[in-house]
Each structure stands twice: as structure tokens, then as C-alpha cells.
Design an enzyme around this catalytic site. Structure first.
Site, short mmCIF file in Angstrom:
data_model
loop_
_atom_site.label_atom_id
_atom_site.label_comp_id
_atom_site.label_asym_id
_atom_site.label_seq_id
_atom_site.Cartn_x
_atom_site.Cartn_y
_atom_site.Cartn_z
N HIS A 33 38.66 39.62 80.88
CA HIS A 33 37.44 38.87 80.59
C HIS A 33 37.06 37.98 81.78
O HIS A 33 35.89 37.87 82.13
CB HIS A 33 37.65 37.96 79.37
N ARG A 187 44.79 42.71 72.23
CA ARG A 187 45.73 43.24 71.24
C ARG A 187 47.12 43.46 71.83
O ARG A 187 48.06 43.73 71.08
CB ARG A 187 45.19 44.53 70.62
P1 AMP Z 1 36.55 41.95 73.61
O1 AMP Z 1 36.72 40.49 73.56
O2 AMP Z 1 37.82 42.72 73.54
O3 AMP Z 1 35.47 42.47 72.74
O4 AMP Z 1 36.03 42.25 75.10
C1 AMP Z 1 34.92 41.57 75.62
C2 AMP Z 1 34.49 42.27 76.87
O5 AMP Z 1 35.58 42.28 77.81
C3 AMP Z 1 34.08 43.73 76.63
O6 AMP Z 1 32.97 44.03 77.46
C4 AMP Z 1 35.31 44.47 77.09
O7 AMP Z 1 35.03 45.78 77.53
C5 AMP Z 1 35.79 43.60 78.24
N1 AMP Z 1 37.20 43.84 78.51
C6 AMP Z 1 38.22 43.85 77.62
N2 AMP Z 1 39.38 44.18 78.23
C7 AMP Z 1 39.07 44.40 79.53
C8 AMP Z 1 39.82 44.79 80.69
N3 AMP Z 1 41.13 45.02 80.63
N4 AMP Z 1 39.16 44.93 81.85
C9 AMP Z 1 37.82 44.70 81.94
N5 AMP Z 1 37.06 44.34 80.90
C10 AMP Z 1 37.67 44.19 79.71
#
Ligand code: AMP
Length: 280
Positions: A33, A187
């Protein structure tokens, strides 16, 4: 950094700003993030981050209630990363209990949302489109940044933006990984040390298939078999290991244009996804 909790507050704050780039998140922020937030800086003068665990994108048997919510730590990370504006609404602010129609307002793009994640998580992308459409209308960003880690999500949301003429530009940024290849995910904290080792099979399978493409193997049934074998060897439960056209998300038999190799697999009770893009 201004932290807002209501739609009225963020609208008032946003009115004072010019171009804003939005990074929508569920919170439990990690280096993936943070890298999105840093990259977002390149697109607009002000960076907004939303932190909201959206119930409508979780299935009834999924981890909505136990999803981590370390809000103080998230706010500290945002501040350190130079975020200008945080939107951290309550459930009631986003889905007022006296307005049941709000949860019924969905965007349906079945060609993209009934495959891969959508097949295994029915309704997931209705929830994702619903909350992101609301966030786009609330924050009115000029750009929005998403990670390749959730490639299908980016593809679906880009289609929504195109189809419904949202006045913003979508940007996809690379997946951030641990040095050993594991894609960062909120996760991952569910994994025991042994499960974490097992989970490495996911990125290893994708990297091996990607190397195979570079070495001239273009039949996707061979690539899929290679990925499945690596996952099964480490006793992962496979939801899918797929090779699909990066635009249409339809299965391809040969690697020709840009192709998405995508895996969803379960280690114990934890379901993980990852992907790579390959090209002939
Ligand atoms: P989430 O909070 O999991 O919904 O993720 C929020 C944003 O962060 C989404 O655009 C995800 O694709 C991005 N994201 C999550 N994990 C990663 C990662 N390892 N690398 C790059 N972006 C990520």
C-alpha cells in the site's frame, strides 16, 4: 494530514484542493500500500487514501469480521508516507441502515466478473464496484491507483470507469513482494511460519511459468500443469491456476498477446491470490 470520517467532511476538505489521486484500501496497510501511495504522488499534487473494510465485497463465509483493522498504525503509516487526506468512514456512513436501497445499487459487468475471483467469490465484484463507485463520487479524484496484485479488480474497475464515464484516470502499479517472492497481503498475517513457507509455492509457480514462457513454451495447458504441480507439491488447495487474455479475462490456449497468469489457492483457512503478466 487531515483525517475525515464523514462524506460531508471529506467533501469540504476536497473542495479546497485541486487534483487529487485516490488510493482506495481496506486498511491493514503494508509496504504494498505504501508503495502505491508513493507512486500516487506522481499523478497529482494531493494524495487521498480511503480506509474502509467494505462488507459488501465479502461473502457470507469470508473473513469480514476478523479482517484486521489496525487503524492507529494505518494512520501513522499514511502520515509517514505523506498522505494529505484520509477518508475513514463508518459502516453507517457508507451504508445508512435506514437506506436499504444503497446496498442494491450495483454495477454489473458479468463478462469480467463471473470468471476467476468472481467465480469463486460470487458477488465480490458487485461489492467492489459499488464501494469504489461511491468512493469515486465522494472523493472525486482525478486519478486512482490500484495494485497489480488484484489485477482482475483493476480490470473490472477500469471497465466500470470507461463504461460509466467516471472523469478520472486509472493507474495500475506493480505488485510489491517479500524478498523471497511472496506478494505482500493484509491476509499474510493469518499464516503460521509453516503456512508461509507453503504459500511461497504461489509466487514460485507464477515465476516458473513466466520463465517457461520466456524459454519458448507458449501452450497454456503446459504452463497451467506446471503451476498446478508446484502448488500441489506444497499441498495447497487450488481454486484456480489460469492463463487468460489480459483484457477480456477469457482463457487462451497459446500465449500471444499480453496474458495474465493468475493463481488463487488456500493454505489452511487463508485464501491467497497472485498473478504475473506475460507476453510472447
Ligand atoms: P486492499 O487493502 O487489499 O484492498 O488493497 C488496496 C490496494 O492495494 C489495492 O489496489 C491492491 O491491489 C493494492 N495492493 C495490495 N497488496 C499489494 C501489493 N503486494 N503490491 C502492490 N499493491 C498491492
Amino acid at each position: 494530514m487531515q483525517v475525515t470520517h464523514t462524506i460531508a467532511e471529506i467533501r469540504a476538505a476536497r473542495r479546497e484542493l485541486g487534483g487529487v489521486v485516490l488510493v482506495p484500501t481496506l486498511g491493514a496497510l503494508h509496504a504494498g500500500h505504501v508503495s502505491l501511495i508513493h507512486a500516487a504522488r506522481n499523478f497529482a499534487a494531493k494524495v487521498a487514501v480511503s480506509i474502509f473494510v467494505n462488507p459488501t465485497q465479502f461473502g457470507p463465509q469470508e473473513d469480514f469480521t476478523r479482517y484486521p483493522r489496525p487503524i492507529e498504525n494505518d494512520l501513522a503509516l499514511c502520515k509517514e508516507a505523506g498522505v494529505d487526506l484520509v477518508f475513514n468512514p463508518s459502516l453507517e456512513e457508507m451504508y445508512p441502515p435506514d437506506q436499504p436501497l444503497v446496498r442494491q445499487a450495483i454495477v454489473d459487468l458479468p463478462a469480467l466478473t463471473t470468471v476467476l475471483e468472481g467465480k469463486h467469490r460470487p458477488g465480490h465484484f458487485h461489492g467492489v464496484c459499488q464501494v469504489v463507485a461511491k468512493l469515486f463520487n465522494i472523493v472525486q479524484p482525478t486519478f486512482a491507483c490500484f495494485g497489480q496484485k488484484d489485477y482482475q479488480q483493476f480490470r473490472v474497475l477500469s471497465a466500470m470507469v470507461d463504461a460509466l464515464n467516471f472523469p478520472l484516470e486509472m493507474k495500475m502499479l506493480p505488485t510489491i513482494r517479500e524478498p523471497d517472492g511472496l506478494a505482500l497481503s493484509s491476509r499474510n498475517i493469518y499464516l503460521s511460519p509453516e503456512q508461509r513457507t507453503q504459500a511461497l509455492a504461489i509466487s514460485h509457480a507464477l515465476f516458473k511459468a513466466s520463465d517457461d514462457v520466456a524459454a519458448g513454451i507458449h501452450q497454456t495447458n503446459r504452463l497451467i500443469a506446471t503451476m498446478r504441480n508446484i502448488l500441489l507439491e506444497k499441498h495447497l488447495a487450488i481454486d484456480y491456476a489460469a492463463a487468460v487474455d489480459a483484457q477480456t479475462l477469457k482463457p487462451v490456449e497459446q500465449i500471444s498477446g499480453v496474458t495474465l497468469l493468475a493463481i488463487a489457492a488456500r493454505v489452511g483457512n487463508t485464501r491467497l491470490i497472485d498473478n504475473v503478466l506475460v507476453q510472447r
